[in-house]
Motif scaffolding. Structure first.
Motif, PDB file in Angstrom:
ATOM      1  N   CYS A   1      -6.676 -17.924  57.938  1.00  0.00           N
ATOM      2  CA  CYS A   1      -5.379 -18.587  57.789  1.00  0.00           C
ATOM      3  C   CYS A   1      -5.084 -18.880  56.314  1.00  0.00           C
ATOM      4  O   CYS A   1      -3.975 -18.665  55.831  1.00  0.00           O
ATOM      5  N   TRP A   2      -6.110 -19.352  55.603  1.00  0.00           N
ATOM      6  CA  TRP A   2      -5.958 -19.669  54.178  1.00  0.00           C
ATOM      7  C   TRP A   2      -5.579 -18.410  53.398  1.00  0.00           C
ATOM      8  O   TRP A   2      -4.579 -18.377  52.666  1.00  0.00           O
ATOM      9  N   SER A   3      -6.362 -17.356  53.561  1.00  0.00           N
ATOM     10  CA  SER A   3      -6.111 -16.111  52.846  1.00  0.00           C
ATOM     11  C   SER A   3      -4.849 -15.419  53.347  1.00  0.00           C
ATOM     12  O   SER A   3      -4.118 -14.789  52.567  1.00  0.00           O
ATOM     13  N   SER A   4      -4.576 -15.541  54.644  1.00  0.00           N
ATOM     14  CA  SER A   4      -3.341 -14.959  55.182  1.00  0.00           C
ATOM     15  C   SER A   4      -2.121 -15.613  54.564  1.00  0.00           C
ATOM     16  O   SER A   4      -1.122 -14.952  54.270  1.00  0.00           O
ATOM     17  N   GLY A   5      -2.209 -16.944  54.353  1.00  0.00           N
ATOM     18  CA  GLY A   5      -1.114 -17.637  53.687  1.00  0.00           C
ATOM     19  C   GLY A   5      -0.880 -17.116  52.282  1.00  0.00           C
ATOM     20  O   GLY A   5       0.270 -16.993  51.827  1.00  0.00           O
ATOM     21  N   ALA A   6      -1.980 -16.798  51.579  1.00  0.00           N
ATOM     22  CA  ALA A   6      -1.847 -16.234  50.236  1.00  0.00           C
ATOM     23  C   ALA A   6      -1.180 -14.860  50.284  1.00  0.00           C
ATOM     24  O   ALA A   6      -0.284 -14.555  49.484  1.00  0.00           O
ATOM     25  N   LEU A   7      -1.600 -14.029  51.235  1.00  0.00           N
ATOM     26  CA  LEU A   7      -0.983 -12.706  51.373  1.00  0.00           C
ATOM     27  C   LEU A   7       0.505 -12.819  51.696  1.00  0.00           C
ATOM     28  O   LEU A   7       1.344 -12.118  51.114  1.00  0.00           O
ATOM     29  N   LEU A   8       0.828 -13.722  52.611  1.00  0.00           N
ATOM     30  CA  LEU A   8       2.228 -13.876  53.017  1.00  0.00           C
ATOM     31  C   LEU A   8       3.099 -14.394  51.880  1.00  0.00           C
ATOM     32  O   LEU A   8       4.295 -14.084  51.815  1.00  0.00           O
ATOM     33  N   THR A   9       2.498 -15.168  50.979  1.00  0.00           N
ATOM     34  CA  THR A   9       3.274 -15.717  49.866  1.00  0.00           C
ATOM     35  C   THR A   9       3.885 -14.608  49.013  1.00  0.00           C
ATOM     36  O   THR A   9       4.949 -14.784  48.424  1.00  0.00           O
ATOM     37  N   SER A  10       3.217 -13.487  48.974  1.00  0.00           N
ATOM     38  CA  SER A  10       3.755 -12.354  48.196  1.00  0.00           C
ATOM     39  C   SER A  10       5.079 -11.844  48.759  1.00  0.00           C
ATOM     40  O   SER A  10       5.811 -11.112  48.083  1.00  0.00           O
ATOM     41  N   LEU A  11       5.401 -12.229  50.006  1.00  0.00           N
ATOM     42  CA  LEU A  11       6.652 -11.786  50.636  1.00  0.00           C
ATOM     43  C   LEU A  11       7.776 -12.804  50.481  1.00  0.00           C
ATOM     44  O   LEU A  11       8.862 -12.614  51.028  1.00  0.00           O
ATOM     45  N   SER A  12       7.520 -13.873  49.761  1.00  0.00           N
ATOM     46  CA  SER A  12       8.516 -14.943  49.624  1.00  0.00           C
ATOM     47  C   SER A  12       9.816 -14.412  49.021  1.00  0.00           C
ATOM     48  O   SER A  12       9.814 -13.594  48.096  1.00  0.00           O
ATOM     49  N   ARG A  13      10.923 -14.942  49.565  1.00  0.00           N
ATOM     50  CA  ARG A  13      12.243 -14.551  49.071  1.00  0.00           C
ATOM     51  C   ARG A  13      13.059 -15.749  48.582  1.00  0.00           C
ATOM     52  O   ARG A  13      14.189 -15.599  48.162  1.00  0.00           O
ATOM     53  N   GLY A  14      12.499 -16.924  48.665  1.00  0.00           N
ATOM     54  CA  GLY A  14      13.208 -18.129  48.236  1.00  0.00           C
ATOM     55  C   GLY A  14      12.362 -19.358  48.481  1.00  0.00           C
ATOM     56  O   GLY A  14      11.229 -19.267  48.984  1.00  0.00           O
ATOM     57  N   PRO A  15      12.900 -20.542  48.165  1.00  0.00           N
ATOM     58  CA  PRO A  15      12.124 -21.784  48.308  1.00  0.00           C
ATOM     59  C   PRO A  15      11.632 -22.039  49.733  1.00  0.00           C
ATOM     60  O   PRO A  15      10.507 -22.490  49.932  1.00  0.00           O
ATOM     61  N   SER A  16      12.461 -21.726  50.736  1.00  0.00           N
ATOM     62  CA  SER A  16      12.083 -22.021  52.120  1.00  0.00           C
ATOM     63  C   SER A  16      10.912 -21.160  52.576  1.00  0.00           C
ATOM     64  O   SER A  16       9.934 -21.655  53.152  1.00  0.00           O
ATOM     65  N   SER A  17      11.000 -19.861  52.335  1.00  0.00           N
ATOM     66  CA  SER A  17       9.903 -18.976  52.741  1.00  0.00           C
ATOM     67  C   SER A  17       8.649 -19.268  51.933  1.00  0.00           C
ATOM     68  O   SER A  17       7.528 -19.229  52.466  1.00  0.00           O
ATOM     69  N   LEU A  18       8.805 -19.597  50.659  1.00  0.00           N
ATOM     70  CA  LEU A  18       7.642 -19.934  49.833  1.00  0.00           C
ATOM     71  C   LEU A  18       6.937 -21.171  50.384  1.00  0.00           C
ATOM     72  O   LEU A  18       5.709 -21.182  50.539  1.00  0.00           O
TER      73      LEU A  18
ATOM     74  N   ARG B   1       0.718  -7.415  34.548  1.00  0.00           N
ATOM     75  CA  ARG B   1       0.661  -5.966  34.726  1.00  0.00           C
ATOM     76  C   ARG B   1       1.500  -5.492  35.911  1.00  0.00           C
ATOM     77  O   ARG B   1       2.189  -4.456  35.821  1.00  0.00           O
ATOM     78  N   PHE B   2       1.454  -6.224  37.021  1.00  0.00           N
ATOM     79  CA  PHE B   2       2.095  -5.737  38.244  1.00  0.00           C
ATOM     80  C   PHE B   2       3.116  -6.692  38.842  1.00  0.00           C
ATOM     81  O   PHE B   2       3.731  -6.368  39.859  1.00  0.00           O
ATOM     82  N   GLY B   3       3.284  -7.877  38.272  1.00  0.00           N
ATOM     83  CA  GLY B   3       4.217  -8.856  38.822  1.00  0.00           C
ATOM     84  C   GLY B   3       3.494  -9.943  39.603  1.00  0.00           C
ATOM     85  O   GLY B   3       2.346  -9.765  40.045  1.00  0.00           O
ATOM     86  N   TRP B   4       4.180 -11.071  39.807  1.00  0.00           N
ATOM     87  CA  TRP B   4       3.525 -12.231  40.410  1.00  0.00           C
ATOM     88  C   TRP B   4       3.101 -12.005  41.859  1.00  0.00           C
ATOM     89  O   TRP B   4       2.135 -12.592  42.335  1.00  0.00           O
ATOM     90  N   ARG B   5       3.801 -11.142  42.576  1.00  0.00           N
ATOM     91  CA  ARG B   5       3.441 -10.911  43.979  1.00  0.00           C
ATOM     92  C   ARG B   5       2.039 -10.299  44.106  1.00  0.00           C
ATOM     93  O   ARG B   5       1.312 -10.587  45.067  1.00  0.00           O
ATOM     94  N   SER B   6       1.679  -9.476  43.149  1.00  0.00           N
ATOM     95  CA  SER B   6       0.361  -8.835  43.208  1.00  0.00           C
ATOM     96  C   SER B   6      -0.759  -9.861  43.106  1.00  0.00           C
ATOM     97  O   SER B   6      -1.847  -9.646  43.668  1.00  0.00           O
ATOM     98  N   ALA B   7      -0.533 -10.971  42.398  1.00  0.00           N
ATOM     99  CA  ALA B   7      -1.567 -11.999  42.265  1.00  0.00           C
ATOM    100  C   ALA B   7      -1.920 -12.584  43.633  1.00  0.00           C
ATOM    101  O   ALA B   7      -3.103 -12.808  43.948  1.00  0.00           O
ATOM    102  N   PHE B   8      -0.911 -12.815  44.471  1.00  0.00           N
ATOM    103  CA  PHE B   8      -1.165 -13.349  45.812  1.00  0.00           C
ATOM    104  C   PHE B   8      -1.790 -12.293  46.727  1.00  0.00           C
ATOM    105  O   PHE B   8      -2.646 -12.611  47.572  1.00  0.00           O
TER     106      PHE B   8
END
Length: 332
Positions: free
Chosen positions: A1-18, A77-84
């Motif tokens: 769940c913890w790591s899944s939350g990190a993966l999902l964060t890369s899909l954020s599109r705004g404050p609510s989804s983040l 190098r790849f953008g903030w989404r890659s970090a998550f």
């Protein structure tokens, strides 16, 4: 769940989804830390639990060492989404590896099987009844007042270095990991020191309170960081504060296993974690408010540094003697 939350964060599109995705990660984190203390209570002899808890804390610090340069590299190098994506994938890989390791350890499997066989005979303790014990409140308030010091260094020091020491993102990445290095080393050192002291005849009561007192007296040295004029001395004083804080942290994190039987250790540790989170929420708001009003980090460092004596006074007043608690018949 913890790591899944990190993966999902890369899909954020705004404050609510983040916020939603970070909430998923928080749910996983909330269960992760009590689980490792419960594992220590089940799989490790009492005299070695402080060492194991110190090692587990060092593992978290090791991740903190790797994270700043890794996240900054991925972001640039790849953008903030890659970090998550990368950090989340590493977490899932670790979970899979641990399950394989656990399967390959006969003693761990035997302990799990024996606990499952005895599960029907283990008394059920209602979670709310744990609040009737002053030892539970001791763990709660020790973390409520003291943990904001650690999280201040974790969350606010990067902003402090940028604002007050003129560092950029790359420069910050070069020094931010040092705090985690000190924390990681000290997790091992303090855990092993506790093992040696108890092997030399020190009681858990004496060991915990002496090391907590040492952390309380010495960790306010971090206040000096705000008066330093160079990055070297700034980081030196902060690392010194973290060095001594770990004497406190490992001791307090072990308290639930000292006081309570293994089947309620995770619940008591979770209550302590709630205290840590609540204290950090309050302190984070207070730090931001003070900065908005004073535009200075000096009162912030002083206030954060003086939380430790408060934690010690309140905590020791509630702790009593560090020894196993006998649960009341009406609570089971």
């Amino acid at each position: 769940c913890w790591s899944s939350g990190a993966l999902l964060t890369s899909l954020s599109r705004g404050p609510s989804s983040l916020a939603g995705f970070r909430a998923v990660a928080a749910l996983g984190e909330g269960g992760g830390w009590p689980a490792f203390v419960k594992a220590a209570a089940l799989w490790v002899p009492p005299n070695a639990r402080s060492l194991v808890i110190g090692i587990c804390n060092s593992g978290g610090a090791l991740g903190g060492i790797v994270a700043p340069p890794l996240v900054i590299f991925c972001t640039l190098r790849f953008g903030w989404r890659s970090a998550f994506l990368v950090t989340g994938a590493l977490g899932i890989a670790w979970v899979a590896s641990f399950q394989v390791f656990r399967y390959c350890q006969p003693k761990m499997r035997a302990t799990d099987q024996s606990r499952a066989a005895l599960g029907s005979g283990t008394p059920h303790v209602r979670w709310l009844t744990l609040f009737r014990y002053r030892q539970t409140w001791a763990v709660f308030f020790c973390r409520f007042f003291a943990d904001p010091l650690w999280y201040f260094y974790l969350f606010w020091i990067p902003e402090f270095l940028v604002r007050e020491r003129g560092m950029d993102l790359v420069g910050m990445g070069k020094v931010a990991w040092i705090i985690f290095l000190v924390s990681g080393i000290m997790g091992f050192v303090v855990g092993y020191l506790i093992l040696l002291l108890q092997g030399a005849g020190w009681s858990p009561n004496r060991t915990r309170k002496v090391l907590m007192a040492l952390g309380t007296v010495m960790s306010p040295i971090g206040i000096a960081a705000v008066f330093a004029h160079s990055v070297f001395w700034t980081m030196g004083f902060i690392c010194a504060a973290v060095f001594f804080f770990m004497f406190w942290a490992v001791s307090v994190h072990t308290l639930p296993t000292d006081y309570f039987p293994s089947h309620v250790v995770a619940s008591v540790y979770g209550i302590g974690g709630m205290g840590s989170s609540m204290g950090t929420v309050v302190s984070t708001w207070a730090v931001g408010h003070v900065l908005d009003v004073t535009h200075s980090y000096r009162p912030v460092f002083v206030g954060i540094g003086l939380l430790m004596p408060i934690a010690f006074l309140v905590g020791t007043a509630l702790m009593g003697r560090v020894e196993p608690v006998k649960l009341r018949d009406e609570d089971v």
